[in-house]
Design a protein around this motif. Structure first.
Motif, PDB file in Angstrom:
ATOM      1  N   THR A   1      -0.520  -2.086  19.094  1.00 30.08           N
ATOM      2  CA  THR A   1       0.564  -1.159  18.759  1.00 30.08           C
ATOM      3  C   THR A   1       0.710  -0.998  17.253  1.00 30.08           C
ATOM      4  O   THR A   1       0.727   0.121  16.738  1.00 30.08           O
ATOM      5  N   ALA A   2       0.812  -2.093  16.537  1.00 31.22           N
ATOM      6  CA  ALA A   2       1.032  -2.023  15.092  1.00 31.22           C
ATOM      7  C   ALA A   2      -0.196  -1.487  14.352  1.00 31.22           C
ATOM      8  O   ALA A   2      -0.077  -0.601  13.503  1.00 31.22           O
ATOM      9  N   LEU A   3      -1.356  -2.009  14.675  1.00 34.36           N
ATOM     10  CA  LEU A   3      -2.560  -1.618  13.935  1.00 34.36           C
ATOM     11  C   LEU A   3      -3.019  -0.206  14.264  1.00 34.36           C
ATOM     12  O   LEU A   3      -3.458   0.530  13.377  1.00 34.36           O
ATOM     13  N   SER A   4      -2.918   0.182  15.525  1.00 33.50           N
ATOM     14  CA  SER A   4      -3.364   1.533  15.870  1.00 33.50           C
ATOM     15  C   SER A   4      -2.453   2.585  15.257  1.00 33.50           C
ATOM     16  O   SER A   4      -2.916   3.644  14.826  1.00 33.50           O
ATOM     17  N   THR A   5      -1.159   2.301  15.213  1.00 31.79           N
ATOM     18  CA  THR A   5      -0.239   3.259  14.595  1.00 31.79           C
ATOM     19  C   THR A   5      -0.547   3.421  13.114  1.00 31.79           C
ATOM     20  O   THR A   5      -0.600   4.534  12.599  1.00 31.79           O
ATOM     21  N   GLY A   6      -0.777   2.313  12.423  1.00 29.76           N
ATOM     22  CA  GLY A   6      -1.142   2.391  11.008  1.00 29.76           C
ATOM     23  C   GLY A   6      -2.478   3.079  10.792  1.00 29.76           C
ATOM     24  O   GLY A   6      -2.652   3.848   9.850  1.00 29.76           O
ATOM     25  N   ALA A   7      -3.434   2.832  11.686  1.00 30.97           N
ATOM     26  CA  ALA A   7      -4.760   3.445  11.554  1.00 30.97           C
ATOM     27  C   ALA A   7      -4.711   4.956  11.691  1.00 30.97           C
ATOM     28  O   ALA A   7      -5.558   5.666  11.142  1.00 30.97           O
ATOM     29  N   LEU A   8      -3.710   5.452  12.410  1.00 26.82           N
ATOM     30  CA  LEU A   8      -3.587   6.905  12.562  1.00 26.82           C
ATOM     31  C   LEU A   8      -3.327   7.600  11.229  1.00 26.82           C
ATOM     32  O   LEU A   8      -3.497   8.814  11.125  1.00 26.82           O
TER      33      LEU A   8
ATOM     34  N   LEU B   1       0.722   9.908   5.737  1.00 22.96           N
ATOM     35  CA  LEU B   1       1.475   8.773   5.220  1.00 22.96           C
ATOM     36  C   LEU B   1       2.564   8.287   6.184  1.00 22.96           C
ATOM     37  O   LEU B   1       2.767   7.069   6.304  1.00 22.96           O
ATOM     38  N   PRO B   2       3.261   9.171   6.907  1.00 23.11           N
ATOM     39  CA  PRO B   2       4.268   8.672   7.851  1.00 23.11           C
ATOM     40  C   PRO B   2       3.693   7.733   8.922  1.00 23.11           C
ATOM     41  O   PRO B   2       4.375   6.826   9.390  1.00 23.11           O
ATOM     42  N   ARG B   3       2.441   7.932   9.302  1.00 21.88           N
ATOM     43  CA  ARG B   3       1.812   7.037  10.280  1.00 21.88           C
ATOM     44  C   ARG B   3       1.627   5.636   9.687  1.00 21.88           C
ATOM     45  O   ARG B   3       1.827   4.636  10.369  1.00 21.88           O
ATOM     46  N   LEU B   4       1.246   5.578   8.415  1.00 16.97           N
ATOM     47  CA  LEU B   4       1.118   4.285   7.753  1.00 16.97           C
ATOM     48  C   LEU B   4       2.485   3.608   7.666  1.00 16.97           C
ATOM     49  O   LEU B   4       2.623   2.417   7.918  1.00 16.97           O
TER      50      LEU B   4
ATOM     51  N   LEU C   1       0.833  -1.200   0.000  1.00 14.38           N
ATOM     52  CA  LEU C   1       0.000   0.000   0.000  1.00 14.38           C
ATOM     53  C   LEU C   1       0.872   1.257   0.000  1.00 14.38           C
ATOM     54  O   LEU C   1       0.590   2.214  -0.733  1.00 14.38           O
ATOM     55  N   LEU C   2       1.932   1.250   0.798  1.00 13.47           N
ATOM     56  CA  LEU C   2       2.865   2.391   0.804  1.00 13.47           C
ATOM     57  C   LEU C   2       3.478   2.600  -0.566  1.00 13.47           C
ATOM     58  O   LEU C   2       3.590   3.730  -1.048  1.00 13.47           O
TER      59      LEU C   2
END
Length: 125
Positions: free
Chosen positions: A79-86, A38-41, A21-22
């Motif tokens: 941790t991983a999913l919430s950071t990406g969701a941001l 994008l940096p959050r993803l 996706l990135l």
């Protein structure tokens, strides 16, 4: 392979797909696919890869007990999913005090569980 290793492999799959996706986002205009930051993803992608790899390694080493595995899986996925969701919802955690407490509890639980695992492994308990 135990639940921790299996969970780690799933996080590696999430990391791989978020990397794709990135890659797709790089060639698209800003805001493509509704992504606001994008940096959050990117950080969620890296978190998923690193946490997944560590879970697989810890499972292979056999140093994590069932209780710690459950805590690590819950908090590691958060941790991983919430950071990406941001990337899509940058203010998600700031929306309520309850979410801030959940976030703090997950990060603290992650740190405490790894401390427990390390201490047990070091003293051979």
């Amino acid at each position: 392979m135990n639940a921790l290793g299996t969970g780690g492999l799933v996080l590696l799959v999430i990391g791989a797909w978020s990397g794709l996706l990135l890659y797709a986002c790089m060639a698209k205009p800003k805001g493509w696919a509704g992504i606001k930051q994008l940096p959050r993803l990117r950080q969620g992608h890296v978190d998923a890869l690193i946490i997944g790899t560590v879970f697989v390694a810890a499972d292979a080493a056999g140093v994590v007990d069932l209780g710690a595995s459950i805590i690590l899986l819950i908090t590691g996925y958060y941790t991983a999913l919430s950071t990406g969701a941001l990337a899509w919802w940058p203010d998600f955690v700031d929306r309520s005090r309850s979410l801030q407490i959940v976030e703090w509890a997950c990060f603290a639980g992650f740190a405490l569980a790894w401390t427990w695992v390390a201490a047990r492994a070091i003293i051979n308990w």
